[in-house]
Design an enzyme around this catalytic site. Structure first.
Site, PDB file in Angstrom:
ATOM      1  N   LYS A 158       0.839  -1.206   0.000  1.00  0.00           N
ATOM      2  CA  LYS A 158       0.000   0.000   0.000  1.00  0.00           C
ATOM      3  C   LYS A 158       0.873   1.254   0.000  1.00  0.00           C
ATOM      4  CE  LYS A 158      -0.452  -0.261   5.017  1.00  0.00           C
ATOM      5  NZ  LYS A 158      -1.326  -0.746   6.099  1.00  0.00           N
ATOM      6  N   TYR A 175      17.095  29.809   7.958  1.00  0.00           N
ATOM      7  CA  TYR A 175      15.859  30.470   8.383  1.00  0.00           C
ATOM      8  C   TYR A 175      15.725  30.447   9.901  1.00  0.00           C
ATOM      9  CZ  TYR A 175      14.003  30.481   3.616  1.00  0.00           C
ATOM     10  OH  TYR A 175      13.796  30.701   2.288  1.00  0.00           O
TER      11      TYR A 175
HETATM   12  C1  LIG Z   1      -0.640  -1.933   6.582  1.00  0.00           C
HETATM   13  C2  LIG Z   1      -1.253  -3.198   6.945  1.00  0.00           C
HETATM   14  C3  LIG Z   1      -0.456  -4.323   7.198  1.00  0.00           C
HETATM   15  C4  LIG Z   1       1.045  -4.260   7.231  1.00  0.00           C
HETATM   16  O1  LIG Z   1       1.451  -3.615   8.412  1.00  0.00           O
HETATM   17  P1  LIG Z   1       3.003  -3.455   8.787  1.00  0.00           P
HETATM   18  O2  LIG Z   1       3.004  -2.924  10.163  1.00  0.00           O
HETATM   19  O3  LIG Z   1       3.555  -2.459   7.810  1.00  0.00           O
HETATM   20  O4  LIG Z   1       3.607  -4.778   8.633  1.00  0.00           O
HETATM   21  C5  LIG Z   1      -1.088  -5.512   7.461  1.00  0.00           C
HETATM   22  N1  LIG Z   1      -2.442  -5.602   7.488  1.00  0.00           N
HETATM   23  C6  LIG Z   1      -3.232  -4.530   7.262  1.00  0.00           C
HETATM   24  C7  LIG Z   1      -4.706  -4.688   7.309  1.00  0.00           C
HETATM   25  C8  LIG Z   1      -2.672  -3.300   6.975  1.00  0.00           C
HETATM   26  O5  LIG Z   1      -3.456  -2.253   6.755  1.00  0.00           O
END
Ligand SMILES: *Cc1c(COP(=O)(O)O)cnc(C)c1O
Length: 361
Positions: free
Chosen positions: A35, A252
């Site tokens: 994702k 800055y």
């Molecule tokens: C993002 C996600 C994962 C992976 O999580 P990590 O902590 O990055 O391993 C697994 N299951 C779901 C439903 C997620 O949204």
């Protein structure tokens, strides 16, 4: 010439980390979670390193389509399900598996007549209280899903809130096991933290994300040091070198004042590249192979570093913001965040470049 900042994507590291996930959960199949454009690595660049996964999990419909266009023919799981009615067409056309976490999903599916029943992941809210059917509602939702002709195989799914910390997974595991007791179907529970540290939660399919990219789910580099390899090195170069006199201020807000004469390197990397503006003085950075520190305020396109420990570094010297020489978790910790946020925040203007097109797995 383009600006010298680049995110190098290490294909071999992705493949290595995937193999680590598999070794952690030898009896489970692995959804590689990609994702957020593969946690900022870019799906097209991450995909060659993750091809050995049993399935690929993500959230966005267009990312699922991109993955099919890249040639992935294996399972794709939509972790948050569908967002609107017409998404079902994408699910059917591209052969996606979707999470079902809400009444509306079940109602919508009851009206559809797919050519083949759709595989679903029925999500239980076992305590995190974001998505999913509560334990009270879960068995009823399961029964309705089973009786919906549009629905094929049902996998029982939940997600952990504290798998990376001292609370662990036992409270949610208890809720999940009691609620799911006797219901047919495969089980999928574990994110990276549970994949690494809670073998009792592995079930039939684990869902590692962050560990594939080489960062620690806990945010502490030492927790996975020596096991995982960084999949991204954010690198750039020095654009300029300044010599400050005692009392001179920098950047800055003039937030840094030189105590004595010192050399300052100006790095082509700023918050418009995704580097956090909130990075405080002392945030680690590697220049010319030497670990030093950010000084002064991070600006849009540049940040400034103390060159005291690297006297030979001049204009053009190599800089690593994080990567193989500097764990992203160390940078994140200095900035009060986690590796997840840093890697997903790298902006589109930073080119992703694969440094290895032939993974060794
Ligand atoms: C993002 C996600 C994962 C992976 O999580 P990590 O902590 O990055 O391993 C697994 N299951 C779901 C439903 C997620 O949204």
């Amino acid at each position: 010439m383009p600006r010298p900042i680049v995110a190098r994507i290490h294909t071999h590291a992705l493949a290595h980390n995937l193999a680590v996930a598999r070794a952690c959960a030898p009896r489970s199949r692995v959804w590689a979670v990609v994702k957020a454009n593969a946690y900022g690595h870019d799906i097209a660049h991450a995909f060659p390193g993750l091809k050995q996964a049993d399935g690929i999990a993500l959230l966005d419909m267009d990312e699922a389509v991109r993955l099919r266009e890249l040639g992935w023919t294996g399972p794709i799981l939509l972790l948050e399900g569908i967002f609107e009615m017409r998404d079902w067409e994408v699910v059917e056309a591209y052969g996606l598996t979707t999470a079902i976490h809400h009444e509306d999903h079940l109602r919508m599916l009851a009206e559809r007549r797919p050519t083949q029943p759709l595989p679903i992941y029925l999500k239980m809210n076992s305590g995190m209280n974001r998505l999913g059917f509560t334990p009270d509602a879960y068995r009823d939702a399961y029964a309705r899903a089973r009786d919906t002709s549009a629905i094929g195989p049902i996998t029982l799914m939940t997600h952990f809130a504290t798998a990376d910390g001292p609370q662990g997974v036992s409270a949610q595991m208890t809720v999940f096991d009691q609620t799911a007791n006797g219901l047919p179907g495969e089980r999928s529970l574990s994110n990276s933290a549970a994949t690494l540290w809670h073998a009792n939660a592995h079930g039939d399919w684990v869902r590692p994300g962050i560990m594939l990219y080489g960062a620690a789910p806990s945010g502490i580099a030492a927790d996975t040091a020596g096991r995982l390899k960084p999949a991204m090195s954010l690198v750039s170069r020095l654009l300029s070198v300044q010599t400050l006199r005692p009392g001179d201020t920098l950047g800055y807000g003039a937030t840094f004042t030189a105590k004595g004469a010192m050399r300052i390197g100006v790095v082509a990397c700023g918050y418009a590249d995704g580097y956090p503006r909130t990075a405080p003085e002392g945030t680690p950075v590697v220049v010319d192979g030497v670990r030093t520190r950010v000084v002064g305020r991070v600006s849009m396109d540049m940040l400034t570093v103390d060159l005291t420990p690297c006297p030979n570094a001049g204009v053009g010297a190599a800089v690593e913001l994080w990567g193989t020489q500097l764990p992203i978790d160390d940078v994140a910790q200095a900035c009060g965040t986690i590796g997840y946020e840093l890697m997903t925040a790298v902006t589109a203007r930073v080119a992703r470049v694969s440094d290895d097109t032939s993974p060794t797995v």
